[in-house]
Design a protein around this motif. Structure first.
Motif, PDB file in Angstrom:
ATOM      1  N   GLY A 179       0.772  -1.198   0.031  1.00 42.83           N
ATOM      2  CA  GLY A 179       0.028   0.142  -0.027  1.00 42.83           C
ATOM      3  C   GLY A 179       0.807   1.327   0.156  1.00 42.83           C
ATOM      4  N   MET A 180       1.807   1.156   0.828  1.00 44.39           N
ATOM      5  CA  MET A 180       2.714   2.392   0.819  1.00 44.39           C
ATOM      6  C   MET A 180       3.549   2.601  -0.561  1.00 44.39           C
ATOM      7  N   PHE A 213      13.535  -0.933   6.227  1.00 47.53           N
ATOM      8  CA  PHE A 213      13.009  -2.001   5.219  1.00 47.53           C
ATOM      9  C   PHE A 213      12.064  -0.966   4.065  1.00 47.53           C
ATOM     10  N   SER A 214      10.951  -0.375   4.789  1.00 45.46           N
ATOM     11  CA  SER A 214      10.108   0.628   3.937  1.00 45.46           C
ATOM     12  C   SER A 214      10.855   1.444   3.151  1.00 45.46           C
ATOM     13  N   THR A 215      11.812   2.132   3.940  1.00 45.90           N
ATOM     14  CA  THR A 215      12.515   3.249   3.294  1.00 45.90           C
ATOM     15  C   THR A 215      13.285   2.677   2.242  1.00 45.90           C
ATOM     16  N   TRP A 216      13.921   1.406   2.206  1.00 47.34           N
ATOM     17  CA  TRP A 216      14.576   0.962   1.127  1.00 47.34           C
ATOM     18  C   TRP A 216      13.853   0.633   0.074  1.00 47.34           C
ATOM     19  N   LEU A 217      12.430   0.401   0.238  1.00 43.65           N
ATOM     20  CA  LEU A 217      11.656  -0.050  -0.691  1.00 43.65           C
ATOM     21  C   LEU A 217      11.197   1.290  -1.472  1.00 43.65           C
ATOM     22  N   HIS A 218      10.980   2.278  -0.645  1.00 41.16           N
ATOM     23  CA  HIS A 218      10.821   3.646  -1.372  1.00 41.16           C
ATOM     24  C   HIS A 218      11.818   4.049  -2.336  1.00 41.16           C
TER      25      HIS A 218
END
Length: 190
Positions: A36-37, A77-82
């Motif tokens: 979603g992010m 991990f979410s920042t890496w995905l961004h």
């Protein structure tokens, strides 16, 4: 903040499970937790083009799976995905078919309608287009996606000071532009 730290720990555990045992189910959980992010980031970058955002989100997660061994926990991990999603977006911008399709959409968006004059949200979107590309990108990641300046610097591969400068300048420009919008709205009220 505690929830954010707990979420980051869960992601780290899932990454470790995916790497140590080639556990695809752990990676599937990472996808479910973060899709979603990633889609929201890409939809905003693509000005609402949901189909293109979904395509790039899929590409983002495929690339993340292939590069999972390169994740070093220097960022969440979410920042890496961004960061990966932003790289996929930049790559898509380099393709002629995608750029040509969106250039036509941009021309249509510049035609004012009565609804645009009444809706602050659309005026904000229009105001954002007057910012430099760097200011738009930084504000998207910091203000709309809620990343810290440090996280945005990582995602955008920019120095922290540059991110802070673009954020400050972009906000100041928007404040001035929207103050003029507000003043014009007050003049119209009888």
């Amino acid at each position: 903040m505690a929830d954010s730290a707990a979420e980051a720990r869960i992601d780290q555990i899932l990454v470790a499970r995916a790497l140590l045992g080639d556990d695809r189910r752990a990676f599937e959980q990472l996808v479910r937790r973060n899709q979603g992010m990633v889609r929201a980031q890409l939809r905003r970058l693509l000005q609402g083009d949901e189909a293109a955002a979904d395509d790039l989100a899929q590409e983002t997660f495929l690339l993340a799976w292939r590069k999972l061994g390169q994740f070093r926990s220097e960022a969440r991990f979410s920042t890496w995905l961004h960061r990966i999603a932003y790289g996929c977006f930049l790559q898509a911008c380099r393709t002629k078919s995608w750029a040509a399709r969106h250039a036509q959409d941009d021309e249509m968006e510049h035609l004012p309608t009565p609804v645009q004059a009444m809706d602050l949200r659309l005026d904000l979107a229009r105001a954002m287009r007057h910012l430099s590309t760097a200011e738009q990108t930084v504000l998207l990641h910091c203000a709309q996606l809620g990343l810290s300046h440090e996280e945005a610097a990582y995602v955008l591969a920019m120095p922290l000071g540059t991110v802070k400068t673009h954020a400050t300048r972009g906000k100041a420009k928007l404040k001035t532009w929207l103050a003029a919008w507000h003043a014009a709205g007050e003049e119209r009220i009888p």
